[in-house]
Design a protein around this motif. Structure first.
Motif: not given
Length: 406
Positions: A295-309
């Motif tokens: 498991q990996l913690t990150c203050p980063c957002f993955d755009p692949a998780t939301d179709p609006k991106y």
């Protein structure tokens, strides 16, 4: 996540960079411990060749063991510049000027100087890693050159760097979030924390350990310098410790080797790492079996998780020939934050000082978050996400604060 073969990434990028430089009609390379290249208009189709050129610098690991994290940021910045040049609503063309520090603290100052010495550079995306940032921060401050970074060591905003701005939560946020996740979601009571002796790793480790102790979790700590070839002794120590979880604060090139060693000694506790390890190359290096379940913690957002991106993802992939990765969207947002400042200044001859001063007042709605800064350069948004390796890919579990609250 990226689909490009990271072992071949350097060669791919060199080829693409040559193509971009040819398209822009401008390229340069300098020595002095780092390398710098101007990619012109990043392959844009909307540039006006009668306009002057203003550059946004990018400093990070564009080569070396952990280059993927730097390249993700670099391509994000290039996309922002390409899109802005296509609009053509600035009184100048934008170009990206790169400085490769290889993620090495000893190369941070020389890479920064390459950008500082170019009068066309009015703002910098980066440095990407904490060590090079610590080495370069004072230089950028002296040059009145704004540096918009994802480097997460907490002390960077208390080191007197007057032009340093951070677009992600620092490790005084990530560390406690990781600790609370282990204690309150995973329900572990004994954790082994390992750092890679880097500025980043030590800062994240310290913040995690402090919060684990507040959560009444028993903690053991150790260090293994980046580039360690044999993690077997440390892995055996962890396996024999009885620790229910292990948290690694370091970068993906070492995390993959470490994961192999833990698999070899049959360590069966929970295995976690910070944002520096969140890259598909971690899985490639470790092997699918050894990486599975991490498991990996990150203050980063993955755009692949939301179709609006989807539009960002498609545009990024078209330019970079790869899927967005860790900090791709933050690199894009960082460059666009600088661009928003350039627009607000409304001049064909923006100065570094004017850009740096305006950066402190910026309020820009990026894709990853709303970007506005506190007085010391910290971004206001502080979400920390946790991901997992599942079936050979990195998937989002969720926002840690919501997982704990839920």
């Amino acid at each position: 996540m990226r689909t490009i073969n990271r072992v071949r990434a350097g060669a791919v990028v060199v080829a693409v960079m040559l193509a971009l430089s040819a398209c822009a009609g401008s390229s340069s390379k300098s020595g002095g411990g780092g390398s710098s290249a101007s990619t012109g208009n990043a392959g844009s189709t909307g540039s006006n060749h009668t306009k002057p050129t203003v550059e946004i610098g990018v400093q990070g690991p564009l080569s070396g063991a952990n280059q993927a994290l730097g390249l993700n940021i670099d391509w994000g910045a290039k996309l922002a510049v390409q899109q802005e040049n296509t609009k053509g609503d600035l009184p100048f063309n934008l170009a990206i000027k790169e400085a490769d520090d290889q993620g090495d603290q000893s190369k941070g100052a020389s890479a920064a100087q390459l950008l500082i010495q170019d009068p066309k550079v009015v703002g910098v995306v980066g440095p990407a890693f904490s060590g090079p940032t610590a080495a370069a921060g004072a230089l950028y401050s002296s040059a009145d050159l704004a540096a918009v970074s994802v480097a997460t060591r907490p002390s960077l905003t208390s080191s007197g760097f007057k032009t340093f701005y951070r677009v992600v939560a620092n490790d005084n946020v990530q560390g406690p979030a990781a600790a609370d996740y282990m204690a309150k979601v995973l329900k572990v009571t004994n954790v082994y924390v390992v750092d890679d002796k880097s500025q980043y790793g030590q800062g994240l480790s310290q913040a995690t350990v402090a919060e684990l102790k507040k959560d009444d979790v028993t903690v053991e700590t150790d260090s293994a310098a980046a580039g360690t070839q044999d993690y077997s002794p440390l892995a055996s120590k962890i396996a024999g410790s009885g620790a229910q979880a292990m948290y690694y604060a370091g970068y993906y090139a070492d995390a993959g080797v470490f994961a192999k060693a833990l698999k070899a000694v049959s360590y069966n506790g929970k295995m976690l790492a910070g944002d520096g390890s969140k890259d598909p190359n971690f899985i490639t290096t470790a092997g699918r079996d050894a990486a599975e379940g991490w498991q990996l913690t990150c203050p980063c957002f993955d755009p692949a998780t939301d179709p609006k991106y989807a539009a960002f993802t498609a545009d990024y992939k078209k330019l970079a020939n790869a899927e967005p990765g860790t900090y791709s969207i933050e690199g894009y947002d960082s460059a666009n934050t600088i661009i928003s400042v350039l627009k607000s200044l409304n001049t064909a001859s923006p100065t570094r000082q004017a850009v740096a001063e305006a950066m402190g007042k910026v309020d820009y709605q990026g894709l990853s978050k709303e970007i506005k800064f506190t007085a010391n350069g910290e971004v206001s948004g502080t979400s920390i996400y946790v991901y997992r390796v599942k079936n050979g890919a990195i998937d989002l579990i969720g926002d840690i604060s919501k997982l704990i609250g839920g």
